[in-house]
Scaffold this motif. Structure first.
Motif, PDB file in Angstrom:
ATOM      1  N   GLN A 129       0.832  -1.196   0.000  1.00 55.77           N
ATOM      2  CA  GLN A 129       0.000   0.000   0.000  1.00 55.77           C
ATOM      3  C   GLN A 129       0.874   1.257   0.000  1.00 55.77           C
ATOM      4  OE1 GLN A 129      -0.309  -2.827   1.779  1.00 55.77           O
ATOM      5  NE2 GLN A 129      -2.108  -2.765   3.097  1.00 55.77           N
ATOM      6  N   ARG A 130       1.946   1.234   0.793  1.00 56.06           N
ATOM      7  CA  ARG A 130       2.848   2.390   0.844  1.00 56.06           C
ATOM      8  C   ARG A 130       3.512   2.609  -0.512  1.00 56.06           C
ATOM      9  NH1 ARG A 130       4.852   4.732   5.379  1.00 56.06           N
ATOM     10  NH2 ARG A 130       4.017   3.998   7.341  1.00 56.06           N
ATOM     11  N   ALA A 133       1.051   4.119  -2.894  1.00 52.84           N
ATOM     12  CA  ALA A 133       0.852   5.532  -2.573  1.00 52.84           C
ATOM     13  C   ALA A 133       2.022   6.364  -3.085  1.00 52.84           C
ATOM     14  CB  ALA A 133       0.696   5.710  -1.064  1.00 52.84           C
ATOM     15  N   LEU A 211      11.023   4.277  10.282  1.00 55.25           N
ATOM     16  CA  LEU A 211      10.332   5.143  11.242  1.00 55.25           C
ATOM     17  C   LEU A 211       9.810   4.321  12.417  1.00 55.25           C
ATOM     18  CD1 LEU A 211       8.266   7.453   8.832  1.00 55.25           C
ATOM     19  CD2 LEU A 211      10.499   7.888   9.887  1.00 55.25           C
ATOM     20  N   ARG A 213      10.894   1.318  15.016  1.00 56.98           N
ATOM     21  CA  ARG A 213      12.041   0.557  15.521  1.00 56.98           C
ATOM     22  C   ARG A 213      11.592  -0.414  16.592  1.00 56.98           C
ATOM     23  NH1 ARG A 213      14.069   4.080  18.499  1.00 56.98           N
ATOM     24  NH2 ARG A 213      12.663   5.747  17.852  1.00 56.98           N
TER      25      ARG A 213
ATOM     26  N   ALA B  86      -2.642   2.094   5.513  1.00 58.37           N
ATOM     27  CA  ALA B  86      -1.255   1.979   5.050  1.00 58.37           C
ATOM     28  C   ALA B  86      -1.042   2.842   3.808  1.00 58.37           C
ATOM     29  CB  ALA B  86      -0.902   0.522   4.776  1.00 58.37           C
ATOM     30  N   ARG B  87      -2.097   2.992   3.001  1.00 58.88           N
ATOM     31  CA  ARG B  87      -1.961   3.868   1.826  1.00 58.88           C
ATOM     32  C   ARG B  87      -1.871   5.329   2.258  1.00 58.88           C
ATOM     33  NH1 ARG B  87      -2.784   3.319  -3.856  1.00 58.88           N
ATOM     34  NH2 ARG B  87      -3.099   5.358  -4.813  1.00 58.88           N
ATOM     35  N   ALA B  89      -0.814   6.428   5.166  1.00 56.47           N
ATOM     36  CA  ALA B  89       0.501   6.572   5.802  1.00 56.47           C
ATOM     37  C   ALA B  89       1.579   6.729   4.732  1.00 56.47           C
ATOM     38  CB  ALA B  89       0.804   5.380   6.696  1.00 56.47           C
ATOM     39  N   GLY B  90       1.433   5.999   3.614  1.00 51.65           N
ATOM     40  CA  GLY B  90       2.378   6.117   2.504  1.00 51.65           C
ATOM     41  C   GLY B  90       2.293   7.488   1.839  1.00 51.65           C
ATOM     42  N   LEU B  91       1.071   7.991   1.690  1.00 52.96           N
ATOM     43  CA  LEU B  91       0.894   9.297   1.047  1.00 52.96           C
ATOM     44  C   LEU B  91       1.584  10.400   1.839  1.00 52.96           C
ATOM     45  CD1 LEU B  91      -2.882   9.269  -0.067  1.00 52.96           C
ATOM     46  CD2 LEU B  91      -0.872   9.106  -1.542  1.00 52.96           C
ATOM     47  N   ASP B  93       3.910   9.777   4.185  1.00 52.65           N
ATOM     48  CA  ASP B  93       5.214   9.256   4.596  1.00 52.65           C
ATOM     49  C   ASP B  93       5.395   9.277   6.115  1.00 52.65           C
ATOM     50  OD1 ASP B  93       7.562   7.996   3.977  1.00 52.65           O
ATOM     51  OD2 ASP B  93       8.714   9.845   3.692  1.00 52.65           O
ATOM     52  N   ALA B  94       4.393   8.752   6.809  1.00 52.60           N
ATOM     53  CA  ALA B  94       4.410   8.748   8.274  1.00 52.60           C
ATOM     54  C   ALA B  94       4.475   7.310   8.783  1.00 52.60           C
ATOM     55  CB  ALA B  94       3.141   9.433   8.793  1.00 52.60           C
ATOM     56  N   PRO B  95       4.888   7.134  10.043  1.00 52.95           N
ATOM     57  CA  PRO B  95       5.005   5.773  10.579  1.00 52.95           C
ATOM     58  C   PRO B  95       3.650   5.123  10.806  1.00 52.95           C
ATOM     59  CG  PRO B  95       5.394   7.378  12.309  1.00 52.95           C
ATOM     60  CD  PRO B  95       5.295   8.148  11.031  1.00 52.95           C
ATOM     61  N   MET B  96       3.630   3.798  10.728  1.00 50.98           N
ATOM     62  CA  MET B  96       2.394   3.060  10.997  1.00 50.98           C
ATOM     63  C   MET B  96       2.738   1.778  11.740  1.00 50.98           C
ATOM     64  SD  MET B  96      -0.652   1.958   8.439  1.00 50.98           S
ATOM     65  CE  MET B  96      -1.690   0.533   8.733  1.00 50.98           C
ATOM     66  N   VAL B  97       1.897   1.444  12.702  1.00 51.26           N
ATOM     67  CA  VAL B  97       2.057   0.201  13.451  1.00 51.26           C
ATOM     68  C   VAL B  97       0.747  -0.570  13.333  1.00 51.26           C
ATOM     69  CG1 VAL B  97       2.685  -0.839  15.651  1.00 51.26           C
ATOM     70  CG2 VAL B  97       3.547   1.447  15.080  1.00 51.26           C
ATOM     71  N   THR B  98       0.811  -1.799  12.836  1.00 52.52           N
ATOM     72  CA  THR B  98      -0.407  -2.594  12.664  1.00 52.52           C
ATOM     73  C   THR B  98      -0.619  -3.534  13.848  1.00 52.52           C
ATOM     74  OG1 THR B  98       0.988  -3.855  11.154  1.00 52.52           O
ATOM     75  CG2 THR B  98      -0.801  -2.670  10.187  1.00 52.52           C
ATOM     76  N   GLU B 123       8.908   1.478  18.823  1.00 54.94           N
ATOM     77  CA  GLU B 123       8.829   2.933  18.991  1.00 54.94           C
ATOM     78  C   GLU B 123       8.838   3.550  17.609  1.00 54.94           C
ATOM     79  OE1 GLU B 123      11.175   3.271  23.265  1.00 54.94           O
ATOM     80  OE2 GLU B 123      12.145   4.047  21.459  1.00 54.94           O
ATOM     81  N   VAL B 124       8.286   4.737  17.495  1.00 53.22           N
ATOM     82  CA  VAL B 124       8.186   5.338  16.166  1.00 53.22           C
ATOM     83  C   VAL B 124       8.803   6.734  16.159  1.00 53.22           C
ATOM     84  CG1 VAL B 124       6.071   4.070  15.670  1.00 53.22           C
ATOM     85  CG2 VAL B 124       5.921   6.385  16.565  1.00 53.22           C
ATOM     86  N   ASP B 125       9.250   7.140  14.988  1.00 53.80           N
ATOM     87  CA  ASP B 125       9.697   8.513  14.759  1.00 53.80           C
ATOM     88  C   ASP B 125       8.727   9.152  13.788  1.00 53.80           C
ATOM     89  OD1 ASP B 125      12.093   8.176  16.226  1.00 53.80           O
ATOM     90  OD2 ASP B 125      12.972   7.133  14.508  1.00 53.80           O
TER      91      ASP B 125
END
Lengths: 245, 295
Positions: A129-130, A133, A211, A213, B86-87, B89-91, B93-98, B123-125
């Motif tokens: 998906q990413r 996009a 992003l 970790r 997820a799409r 988040a891709g647009l 460009d941010a972190p994602m946790v499923t 952890e995310v940035d």
């Protein structure tokens, strides 16, 4: 017509896994690695499409360690035409992998990217998906049937309630679900024979950082086994006493 | 810190409400299809004026326009939410946790990996953080009034066109939200027997029917009933597993159920290791007997 299939090297999905001694990752000692089963379905699907339309060329790409050559060789043995290893020992997340794959796709200009819906090691379900996009392409995730229809692609996909059919203009990204096909069995000689097919190694194409970790990996607390009941009557009493009915 | 909960419909908003209420800040809810919105205590409700969820490309563009200054964007884990979030988040460009099952500390997320064999803390940035969450790990919601409601127009068309849609749950509650799930494996033999024994008991209990991957693969049960790592993740109050040996794959999808009942002729089956109540018995005897006991 070019089809790109990204494949990931993952820990054997049927192996019993445990956390490493430091509690920072998966203990990989003595464990086999395999091609991510969903990616293998994607390779198989690309090869079946090529069997129907010989004008298709299939490129498989992996972003990972040198050892991922083994999984690329397997993809070549299934029937892919060429393989590219974007070689890195960096810890990557779905975001960083999508950046690498997008850069590679911009170079290769495939008509279709077919890949697994998720990798069986981290189960993230994001990279496809990413990638779609980032490229600005349409996507069809959880595919259970794929058919080319001129400049479009018809994809039957699984949904929470059942199924739906989508029509997407190419280029597009499709992620595969289990029912799409059953990958063929490849015997060792086939894998050895695939050694004559081209496999290129190259360094990373972007400097995208992960992003997400992982800071800790642990065994979940085991669920306590309960009691054995000897009859349906005993079961019903127990469930009623527990307020479960 | 602020949260946007994205929900497919009313039931899904309800499923995510416990997480949203325990998040530790005010939250808004974006409901992607039209219908009544339950009282979950959202500061603001945004309701999209469409009967069916548009394909991911159109939806993602629309959701991107609603991100505002939220620091967390969350939805209940499901196929639609993984497809869409997820799409988005891709647009951006941010972190994602499923599949988040807990938030042990601010900025840390606990999630299962390798089919639930292990738990990872991540952890995310960067921001906003996109999450899909599994509600079982969070508090139950309280009924609380919502603030204002605004209606949003249907999204502009994307390039993807849906040409057909089918649902086959036959009036039973949604598998992931049902309070009771009755699941069957390959020993059920055929689709009619599955429907009679598994579906019949599910109906008696007001629950949903589930199945193993083996049962789905052999055509006994339809695919959307599959419970497991590669299917639905369920955590009902009561899970009845009949003729299920307990593969890692299957147990990853149901081991957080509150009460597990296992019925199997093989007393050594792995499912008994996680069952609260184990009954070593032929399911063809046990299931009809349970059905009559409920009459």
């Amino acid at each position: 017509m070019k089809v790109l299939v990204p494949v990931k090297r993952v820990i054997d999905p049927y192996a019993k896994v445990k956390a490493n001694a430091e509690g920072t990752g998966i203990d990989t000692t003595g464990v086999k690695f395999e091609i991510n089963p969903f990616d293998e379905i994607a390779v198989e699907e690309a090869v079946r499409q090529k069997e129907k339309n010989p004008a298709i060329t299939i490129t498989v790409v992996s972003v990972g360690p040198e050892a991922a050559e083994e999984q690329l060789r397997k993809a070549l043995a299934i029937g892919a035409d060429e393989a590219v290893l974007i070689q890195t020992d960096d810890e990557l997340d779905s975001r960083a992998v999508a950046h690498e794959l997008a850069a590679f796709a911009q170079e290769l200009q495939p008509n279709l990217i077919l890949m697994g819906k998720q990798a069986t090691d981290n189960d993230a379900n994001q990279a496809g998906q990413r990638l779609a996009a980032k490229l600005g392409w349409p996507q069809a995730t959880f595919a259970c049937a794929v058919e080319f229809a001129g400049d479009n692609l018809t994809v039957r996909r699984e949904t929470d309630e059942g199924e739906e059919t989508l029509s997407l203009p190419l280029p597009a990204v499709v992620t595969t679900d289990l029912r799409l096909n059953e990958p063929r069995y490849i015997a060792l000689p086939g894998i050895i024979k695939a050694r004559s097919k081209p496999l290129t190694k190259r360094p990373r194409l972007t400097d995208a950082k992960p992003l997400v970790r992982t800071v800790k990996v642990e065994q979940p607390a085991p669920r306590q086994a309960g009691v054995r009941v000897n009859s349906v009557a005993e079961l019903m009493t127990a469930l009623r006493d527990r307020g479960a009915l | 810190m602020s949260l946007l909960l994205i929900a497919l419909n009313a039931a899904d908003a309800q499923a995510g409400a416990g997480f949203a209420q325990s998040f530790g800040s005010e939250f808004d809810v974006l409901v992607l299809t039209k219908g009544d919105v339950p009282a979950i205590g959202a500061r603001q409700v945004f309701s999209v004026d469409q009967a069916d969820l548009a394909p991911a490309d159109a939806m993602a563009t629309m959701v991107q326009g609603q991100l505002g200054n939220y620091t967390t964007i969350a939805a209940v884990s499901a196929m639609w939410s993984k497809d869409l979030l997820a799409r988005v988040a891709g647009l951006v460009d941010a972190p994602m946790v499923t599949d988040v099952i807990a938030i042990p500390a601010p900025g840390q997320y606990l999630r299962p990996i390798v089919a639930g064999s292990l738990l990872a803390t991540v952890e995310v940035d960067g921001a906003p953080v996109f999450l899909t969450i599994r509600p079982a790990g969070f508090a139950k919601p309280e009924e609380r009034a919502n603030g204002s409601t605004s209606s949003l127009g249907a999204p502009s068309n994307g390039v993807t066109v849906r040409t057909n849609k089918s649902a086959s749950q036959g009036g039973r509650p949604d598998l992931t939200q049902a309070k009771v799930v009755v699941s069957g494996g390959r020993p059920l033999g055929d689709a009619a027997t599955f429907e009679r024994l598994i579906g019949g008991l599910a109906d008696k209990l007001g629950g949903a029917a589930g199945a193993t991957r083996a049962a789905v693969d052999s055509g006994i049960a339809s695919n959307e009933l599959q419970v497991g790592q590669t299917g639905k993740i369920v955590a009902p109050d009561l899970y009845i597993a009949a003729g299920i040996s307990g593969s890692t794959q299957h147990m990853a999808g149901m081991k957080d159920s509150k009460i597990i009942v296992a019925i199997n002729t093989d007393g050594d089956a792995a499912i008994f290791q996680i069952a609260d109540y184990g009954l070593v018995m032929d399911l063809f005897e046990a299931l009809p007997a349970i059905q009559s006991a409920l009459d």
